[in-house]
Design an enzyme around this catalytic site. Structure first.
Site, PDB file in Angstrom:
ATOM      1  NE  ARG A  62      -2.869   0.518   3.389  1.00  0.00           N
ATOM      2  CZ  ARG A  62      -2.396   1.229   4.419  1.00  0.00           C
ATOM      3  NH1 ARG A  62      -2.098   2.498   4.276  1.00  0.00           N
ATOM      4  NH2 ARG A  62      -2.208   0.656   5.596  1.00  0.00           N
ATOM      5  CE1 TYR A 115     -17.586   7.754 -16.427  1.00  0.00           C
ATOM      6  CE2 TYR A 115     -16.231   8.182 -14.504  1.00  0.00           C
ATOM      7  CZ  TYR A 115     -17.104   7.371 -15.199  1.00  0.00           C
ATOM      8  OH  TYR A 115     -17.495   6.185 -14.660  1.00  0.00           O
ATOM      9  CG  ASP A 187      -9.592  13.173 -16.930  1.00  0.00           C
ATOM     10  OD1 ASP A 187      -8.945  12.474 -17.753  1.00  0.00           O
ATOM     11  OD2 ASP A 187     -10.493  12.706 -16.213  1.00  0.00           O
ATOM     12  CE  LYS A 212     -12.579   4.331 -19.183  1.00  0.00           C
ATOM     13  NZ  LYS A 212     -12.395   4.773 -17.838  1.00  0.00           N
TER      14      LYS A 212
END
Ligand code: LCS
Length: 396
Positions: A62, A115, A187, A212
């Site tokens: 993590r 989005y 973005d 993507k």
């Protein structure tokens, strides 16, 4: 660091190589997947020193992992940033970005069409944390300036935007942000660093849904933030607390995807222009949204700002929403699915899927047509994609 060694190489080469990491154990050419949750130490003091930051070491996945580090360095390299941070998804990256920069009582100025998941986060969750979000039409720089006040800590834009492919002047927004000392994040999911590098245009950070084009094969979910060393260090601290860490195997899939980013983007762009031109000439289509078409309102800006126009095409049919539904039910090669940027062409209806967070009134107010259909153009042969659309349009 490794990236500076690669300044002499061009983008396509950086996609394939691009980091200084080497597998010292066996010399594997494909960097290994460090599929481990934790890392061992010889002495208790070494582990304590690592926690205190006296010694650089991997401690617990993590907090960091070698496979994830390779992806981070590679993305920093491709975006021309100092440093990068990988998160479990694009939404995890956006949440981390906001929580790093904005506190209760402050505000974010962002684009009105984004989005749908980002819109939902900004519209629903941020106000609960005392953060106000001001949605404005960012193609109009004056509207951004008007929305800013002394409590604005972040300007967030998507260009080209999802799903209406608006193109925003990154340099223009960056000038406003700089003047007012506000962090600008872009973005860059739709464009990828192959088509535009927002940091070079003055942005402070870049976000990706790596799900993507970065991964590119529809088999991995991930998110990325790229920015200055100092900013990424702060963001890393926040991500550590949120815990939205990517797994090493998924990071490896994204590294593998990146190797072909340039060549895939080239084909996505080539195919998308062909499809956009076909749709624009079709009698059953009323409007096509693609920055590569001269009819696009920001076509000239897109030519200047981007290397090519991307793989996303949206359009409206004369028969409206019902016609769009028939079209989606009639395609045979193109897959009915949300997401984008995959090798496979994907079709969806934003208003009822990816952009459901927008109410009917908000869709209308922000100019997302209710009948809009979006296609993520894949890397198949463009004639097969067009043939599929031709036969589906006959049924409309
Ligand atoms: N930013 C953009 C521009 C996106 O298109 C998406 C997802 C995200 C961020 C969030 O990334 P994720 O957490 O999913 O990795 N866009 C999607 C879409 O248009 N359909 O399905 C997902």
């Amino acid at each position: 660091m490794g990236c500076s060694n690669y300044k002499k190489f061009k983008f396509e080469t950086l996609c394939v190589h691009g980091t200084h990491f080497k597998d010292l154990l066996a010399g594997a050419v494909s960097f290994p997947i460090y599929q481990t949750s934790t890392f061992s130490f010889e002495k208790a003091k070494d582990l304590a020193d690592a926690f205190e930051g006296k010694k650089e070491a991997y401690i617990y996945t993590r907090l960091g992992n070698p496979t994830i580090s390779v992806l981070e360095e590679k993305m920093a390299c491709l975006e021309g940033g100092e440093s990068a941070l990988i998160a479990a998804s694009g939404m995890a990256a956006i949440s981390t970005l906001v929580l790093t920069l904005v506190e209760a009582g402050e505000n974010i100025v962002c684009q009105d069409t984004l989005y749908g998941g980002t819109y939902a986060l900004f519209k629903n969750l941020m106000p609960r944390l005392g953060i106000e979000v001001r949605f404005v039409r960012c193609t109009d720089l004056e509207q951004i300036e008007k929305a800013i006040d002394s409590k604005t800590k972040l300007i967030f834009i998507e260009t080209p935007s999802n799903p209406t492919l608006q193109v925003i002047d990154i340099k223009g927004v960056a000038e406003i942000a700089r003047k007012k000392n506000i962090h600008l994040c872009v973005d860059n999911t739709f464009a990828t660093p192959y088509l535009q590098r927002p940091l070079e245009l003055g942005a402070d950070s870049v976000i990706h849904s790596a799900t993507k084009y970065i991964g590119g094969h529809g088999d991995a979910i991930g998110g990325i933030i790229i920015g200055s060393k100092e900013f990424i260090k702060e963001a890393k601290n926040i991500l550590k607390d949120i815990g939205a860490t990517i797994g090493p195997f998924v990071a490896w899939l994204l590294i593998r995807g990146l190797k072909t980013l340039a060549i895939r983007m080239e084909r996505h762009c080539f195919n998308a222009l062909k499809v956009a031109q076909f749709l624009e000439a079709h009698p059953k289509v009323s409007k096509v949204y693609y920055p590569g078409l001269p009819s696009h309102p920001q076509h000239e800006l897109a030519r200047k700002q981007m290397k090519n126009f991307g793989g996303m095409v949206s359009f409206e049919l004369k028969g409206g929403k019902r016609a769009g539904e028939i079209l989606q039910n009639s395609v045979k090669l193109i897959t009915l699915a949300v997401s984008l940027g995959d090798t496979d062409s994907l079709i969806e209806h934003p208003a009822t899927t990816s952009h459901r967070a927008y109410s009917k009134e908000e869709l209308e107010k922000f100019g997302i047509p209710e009948g809009l259909v979006r296609i993520s153009i894949g890397i198949e042969n463009f004639e097969d994609i067009i043939d599929d659309l031709k036969q589906a349009l006959e049924k409309v």
